[in-house]
Design a protein around this motif. Structure first.
Motif, short mmCIF file in Angstrom:
data_model
loop_
_atom_site.label_atom_id
_atom_site.label_comp_id
_atom_site.label_asym_id
_atom_site.label_seq_id
_atom_site.Cartn_x
_atom_site.Cartn_y
_atom_site.Cartn_z
N UNK A 1 10.75 -119.11 -13.82
CA UNK A 1 12.20 -119.03 -13.61
C UNK A 1 12.66 -117.58 -13.75
N UNK A 2 13.56 -117.16 -12.88
CA UNK A 2 14.14 -115.83 -12.95
C UNK A 2 15.39 -115.92 -13.82
N UNK A 3 15.49 -115.00 -14.79
CA UNK A 3 16.58 -115.03 -15.75
C UNK A 3 17.23 -113.65 -15.87
N UNK A 4 18.51 -113.64 -16.16
CA UNK A 4 19.22 -112.42 -16.50
C UNK A 4 19.42 -112.42 -18.00
N UNK A 5 19.31 -111.25 -18.61
CA UNK A 5 19.51 -111.15 -20.04
C UNK A 5 19.87 -109.74 -20.43
N UNK A 6 20.07 -109.56 -21.72
CA UNK A 6 20.42 -108.25 -22.25
C UNK A 6 19.35 -107.83 -23.26
N UNK A 7 18.97 -106.56 -23.20
CA UNK A 7 17.99 -106.02 -24.15
C UNK A 7 18.66 -106.01 -25.52
N UNK A 8 18.06 -106.73 -26.47
CA UNK A 8 18.62 -106.81 -27.82
C UNK A 8 17.87 -105.94 -28.82
N UNK A 9 16.62 -105.57 -28.46
CA UNK A 9 15.84 -104.71 -29.35
C UNK A 9 14.75 -104.04 -28.54
N UNK B 1 17.12 -99.28 -22.73
CA UNK B 1 17.63 -99.23 -24.10
C UNK B 1 18.37 -100.52 -24.45
N UNK B 2 18.70 -100.66 -25.72
CA UNK B 2 19.47 -101.82 -26.18
C UNK B 2 20.77 -101.89 -25.41
N UNK B 3 21.16 -103.11 -25.04
CA UNK B 3 22.42 -103.32 -24.32
C UNK B 3 22.25 -103.31 -22.81
N UNK B 4 21.09 -102.86 -22.31
CA UNK B 4 20.86 -102.84 -20.86
C UNK B 4 20.69 -104.26 -20.33
#
Length: 192
Positions: free
Chosen positions: A83-91, A137-140
């Protein structure tokens, strides 16, 4: 990944609430019991949405409450392989980046981010490429594909999801936009 499902479960209504056995009370009790827990059939229960039916209730010997079977709708999270997912770098760590995808984090290993070598910049807490000057980076925001999955039903926080961004159309959203703009500029130059 996210699904609305119809479930049945039993909740204990404590004696102090027996005068007010309502859908709102049963919903709250179901939320306390189920939200954040893993079910092998439906995945992780994110939220109890709506209670449809409450049974008559049953009294069990030596138990103070009354047990009601309820039918309800719940929002669940069940990541699927490929599955393709969108997310945010948290660490960001020296071996990759953890990406928040719903109630769990997936690992985007440094070898699965780019074909370029990415070095860990501990001072700025980021992964950086010397070749293209790209930085993660975080937040990307990133788009990735699920390639491994090990779900721990007893402790959902210990579940492991492996991600890859080494495919056309995957990666940091900013990088994808840059590539799109380059393709559009090349197409316009070809038309002139």
């Amino acid at each position: 990944m996210y699904k609305r499902v119809r479930l049945r479960d039993t909740v204990e209504v404590p004696p102090r609430h027996l005068a007010d056995v309502s859908p709102d009370l049963v919903k709250k009790l179901l939320q306390d019991k189920l939200e954040g827990r893993m079910d092998e059939d439906v995945g992780s229960v994110v939220s109890v949405i709506e209670v449809h039916d409450i049974g008559d209730g049953a009294v069990l010997p030596n138990k103070p409450g009354v047990y009601y079977e309820a039918e309800f709708d719940a929002l669940t999270f069940d990541p699927q392989m490929q599955e393709v997912v969108d997310g945010e770098v948290v660490e960001v760590v020296n071996f990759g980046a953890f990406v928040g995808i719903g109630p769990v984090d997936g690992l985007l290993h440094v070898s699965q981010i780019s074909d370029e070598y990415l070095a860990y910049d501990e001072e700025n807490n980021q992964l950086a490429s010397r070749e293209s000057n790209r930085i993660l980076a975080e937040g990307d925001a990133v788009r990735a594909r699920i390639v491994t999955k090990s779900i721990d039903e007893r402790n959902p926080r210990d579940s492991k999801i492996g991600l890859t961004a080494k495919q056309v159309g995957l990666g940091k959203h900013g990088w994808l936009q840059e590539e799109r703009e380059k393709r559009e500029a090349a197409a316009e130059a070809g038309e002139s």
